[in-house]
Write a protein that holds these residues in place. Structure first.
Motif, short mmCIF file in Angstrom:
data_model
loop_
_atom_site.label_atom_id
_atom_site.label_comp_id
_atom_site.label_asym_id
_atom_site.label_seq_id
_atom_site.Cartn_x
_atom_site.Cartn_y
_atom_site.Cartn_z
N ALA A 535 0.83 -1.21 0.00
CA ALA A 535 0.00 0.00 0.00
C ALA A 535 0.86 1.26 0.00
O ALA A 535 0.57 2.24 -0.71
CB ALA A 535 -0.92 -0.01 1.22
N GLU A 536 1.94 1.26 0.77
CA GLU A 536 2.82 2.43 0.81
C GLU A 536 3.48 2.67 -0.54
O GLU A 536 3.60 3.81 -1.00
CB GLU A 536 3.89 2.22 1.89
N THR A 537 3.89 1.61 -1.21
CA THR A 537 4.54 1.76 -2.52
C THR A 537 3.57 2.28 -3.56
O THR A 537 3.94 3.12 -4.39
CB THR A 537 5.13 0.41 -2.96
N ILE A 538 2.33 1.80 -3.54
CA ILE A 538 1.33 2.32 -4.47
C ILE A 538 1.12 3.81 -4.26
O ILE A 538 1.08 4.61 -5.21
CB ILE A 538 0.00 1.55 -4.31
N THR A 539 1.00 4.22 -3.02
CA THR A 539 0.79 5.65 -2.72
C THR A 539 1.98 6.48 -3.15
O THR A 539 1.82 7.57 -3.73
CB THR A 539 0.54 5.82 -1.22
N ASN A 540 3.19 6.01 -2.88
CA ASN A 540 4.38 6.77 -3.24
C ASN A 540 4.52 6.92 -4.76
O ASN A 540 4.87 8.00 -5.26
CB ASN A 540 5.62 6.10 -2.67
N ILE A 541 4.24 5.86 -5.50
CA ILE A 541 4.36 5.94 -6.96
C ILE A 541 3.32 6.88 -7.54
O ILE A 541 3.61 7.71 -8.42
CB ILE A 541 4.25 4.53 -7.58
N GLN A 542 2.09 6.78 -7.08
CA GLN A 542 1.03 7.65 -7.60
C GLN A 542 1.32 9.12 -7.25
O GLN A 542 1.11 10.01 -8.09
CB GLN A 542 -0.32 7.22 -7.04
N THR A 543 1.81 9.38 -6.06
CA THR A 543 2.17 10.75 -5.69
C THR A 543 3.33 11.26 -6.53
O THR A 543 3.34 12.41 -6.96
CB THR A 543 2.53 10.81 -4.20
#
Length: 687
Positions: A535-543
């Motif tokens: 979940a953290e990686t998805i958020t970081n990439i989208q940001t």
């Protein structure tokens, strides 16, 4: 079970190299078969039987050695594990001190020159492509310019092929990103079809015609006299009898020579392109042997596989992750051994594989964090001022103090010299205005002074640079937004997107099947950390995709490109699929695992699937992912379609019109209100 502690597993490359050799041999045999038609054309035997059967076989091997054999060595030397994330100029600068570009340049040039001589030897005498016209007993020999012109076109063809080879990155192997959709080994009929042959033929004909045009212009404009004198001196040294005053006399029937070159160049470039296509097709097959993983032949299969996952060379590491992904999704018996091997040296098999796979995901966050940290302005550290000692304290001078005072003296001298030079430029006195600048302000008009303003000059220079970067000739110097984001998220100089996706699919498949296969129960302690990491990686990439700024050379950037980074979007789709798999398989156990309800709600909102929690039990935990999964390509395509819709309507849907309710008539004066009106006014009474 794991082997005894003293036994070391065999290296992974010992199992992979034989498989690569088999793939290499298959590609070479297919390329050898493609050399047969040119061999029949080049064979000058008088009998049709000798032309087609025995003699053509020998010519086939000769053509293969001349045209294709060295190309396999070039591809093996320059074989990459993933697509490059560098621009053309960066690739040239990074590989200029390696032997790959020189080997590529030397082989293509040798192949072109050797094939030219092979074609001349097989050509009939009427073609007049030989070097020298032999004179009679009373005549001198004459140098044939047609043969010189014909041979001068083949190095140009080699240069065109080298440029295409570098521009289209033909040295890299495009491993499939979604390995679960790849079928079994490829056959020759799947590689060689009518569409492939037609596309290669059209491409080869275009290259040959382009080389003919460039070569004819360069020959008659620049190299005609020098080439003629070069060959003349060589044949004079060999004893040929030429007259003293020899000059180029022209090319007889130049259109015939050009047609012959286009035909010969077409055959050569077709063999080059076909060999590249066959090599790229066979060398990306699944790491399987007789339908089973390669490491099944090892005494310690998982130990050899873990050793391959930690390889430094990308070509071995990428195949090891591919094999791990296949084992985790398709081979149940081998997958169970990963959970049951607890007495391995160091850690258990699951712990080592979990650490290696999550390290690939954590590297994404680390690269994004390093990039964001580089954008922040660095504050210079303040050096501690040297404390001033009281006058009554006697301090003996040391060597360090002397060096410190000399450094201060040198710094002050340089600063004073700079100040003096600045004063001289300003007007020979501190603070005085420069008379030359005052005179220029007096003589120049206002428009000229505005154009000489530093800001105007800087703006004009930036406009010139932007105009140059928009031209097609600046493409090798431009680093596009796709290159920049792929390099940061997937790694550089080679993209690790294939390895990252394999790691995500392998670790999530192992976690899913651990419900029924992990009898020791060692996976459940790592599940919360794995879900939070995804979940953290998805958020970081989208940001990062929303906020990243393009490179200063990418002057053609537009906002829609933020959703057009294919490799990054595929990585995000794999992360979303992995998180969705964990939620569907372990959603009812989140409370026991220590996952809070708000985390589960945030993850569901991050995935954008409102029915995720309701359909968590629709698929059994023991059912393989590949049986019911949506391919990553389709996931990326669906994401593109959802973004292409109007965001304003999607975020702010239009409210339905309110129904017009007629108000109840007010009671007349002196009339008591009815019971229905009291119920409508007071809902508590209605209840």
């Amino acid at each position: 079970m794991a082997p005894p502690p003293g036994v070391k597993p065999r290296p992974y490359r010992n199992f992979l190299l034989p498989a690569l050799h088999r793939q290499y041999v298959h590609a070479a045999l297919l390329s050898l078969a493609a050399c047969y038609p040119p061999a029949v054309v080049l064979n000058n035997a008088e009998s049709m039987f000798w032309r087609i059967v025995p003699s053509a076989i020998l010519w086939t091997f000769i053509v293969f050695i001349v045209a294709n054999m060295g190309l396999f060595l070039v591809r093996l030397e320059a074989m990459q594990s993933g697509p490059t994330t560098l621009s053309l100029l960066q690739r040239i600068r990074s590989s200029i001190f390696t032997r790959v570009p020189y080997l590529t340049f030397g082989w293509y040039l040798f192949s072109a020159v050797a094939f030219a001589e092979l074609y001349v030897l097989s050509a009939p005498t009427e073609s007049k492509l030989y070097f020298v016209y032999e004179g009679r007993h009373n005549e001198r020999d004459q140098l044939n310019e047609g043969g010189i012109f014909f041979r001068s076109l083949f190095p140009i063809l080699a240069f065109v092929q080298i440029a295409m080879h570098l521009w289209y990155k033909q040295s890299q192997l495009d491993l499939p990103l979604d390995k679960l959709d790849v079928t079994g080994p490829k056959t020759a009929s799947q590689i060689v079809n009518i569409n492939t042959v037609l596309s290669i033929g059209l491409e080869s004909l275009t290259k040959s015609a382009m080389a003919a045009g460039i070569g004819m212009f360069s020959y008659f404009a620049f190299t005609r006299q020098s080439l003629f004198e070069f060959w003349l001196n060589i044949f004079r040294f060999q004893g040929w009898n030429f007259s003293r005053n020899v000059y180029p006399r022209g090319v007889d029937h130049i259109h015939v020579v050009l047609i012959r070159f286009i035909f010969a160049g077409f055959m050569l470039t077709f063999l080059w392109a076909f060999t590249n296509r066959a090599f790229s097709a066979y060398m990306v097959e699944q790491p399987l042997k007789k339908g089973q993983p390669l490491t099944n032949d090892s005494k310690d299969p998982n130990g050899s596989l873990i050793q391959g996952l930690t390889e430094r060379r990308g070509r071995f590491r990428s195949r090891a992750f591919w094999e791990l992904s296949l084992i985790s999704n398709q081979f149940e018996a081998r997958r169970k051994t990963i959970f049951t091997e607890l007495d391995r040296t160091g850690k258990s098999s699951w712990s080592q594989i979990y650490t290696i796979c999550t390290a690939e995901i954590k590297d994404i966050n680390a690269r994004i964090g390093a990039y964001n940290a580089s954008l922040q302005p660095s504050t210079p550290e303040k050096l501690p001022e040297k404390e001033r000692l009281p006058a009554y304290v006697k301090k003996t001078a040391t060597k360090d103090d002397e060096l410190y005072s000399k450094a201060i003296m040198r710094k002050s001298l340089s600063e004073s010299a700079g100040e003096k030079l600045g004063n001289i430029v300003k007007g020979n006195s501190p603070g005085a205005a420069n008379p030359a600048l005052q005179y220029a302000d007096y003589m120049l008009p206002d428009k000229a002074r505005a154009e000489l303003n530093p800001e105007a000059l800087r703006e004009r220079a930036s406009g010139w640079v932007a105009w140059l970067l928009r031209t097609r000739y600046a493409a090798p110097f431009v680093q596009t937004f796709v290159m920049k984001t792929t390099a940061i998220i997937c790694g550089s100089p080679e993209s690790n997107a294939s390895i990252i996706i394999d790691a995500i699919q392998a670790i999530t498949a192992l976690a899913q099947h651990s419900i029924s296969e992990d009898s020791p129960g060692q996976v459940q302690k790592d599940l919360p950390a794995l879900a939070r990491l995804l979940a953290e990686t998805i958020t970081n990439i989208q940001t990062f995709l929303r906020t990243a700024s393009p490179h200063w050379t990418d002057v053609n950037f537009y906002e829609a490109q933020r959703q057009q980074v294919t490799e990054v979007e595929t990585v995000v789709a794999a992360l979303r699929e992995g998180l969705e798999t964990i939620i569907r398989s372990f959603g009812e156990y989140f409370g026991t695992l220590g996952i809070k309800p708000n985390e589960r709600r945030d993850w569901t909102r991050l995935l954008g699937d409102s029915e995720l929690l309701e359909t968590a039990r629709s698929r059994g935990p023991s059912q393989p992912i590949a049986a019911t999964r949506t391919p990553l390509k389709e996931r990326v395509r669906n994401a593109y379609r959802s973004r292409s819709r109007s965001p304003a309507r999607a975020r702010h849907p239009r409210k339905p019109p309110m129904e017009q309710v007629e108000p109840a008539p007010a009671p007349r004066r002196g009339q008591a209100p009815t019971v229905e009106s009291e119920l409508e006014e007071d809902p508590f009474l209605a209840a």
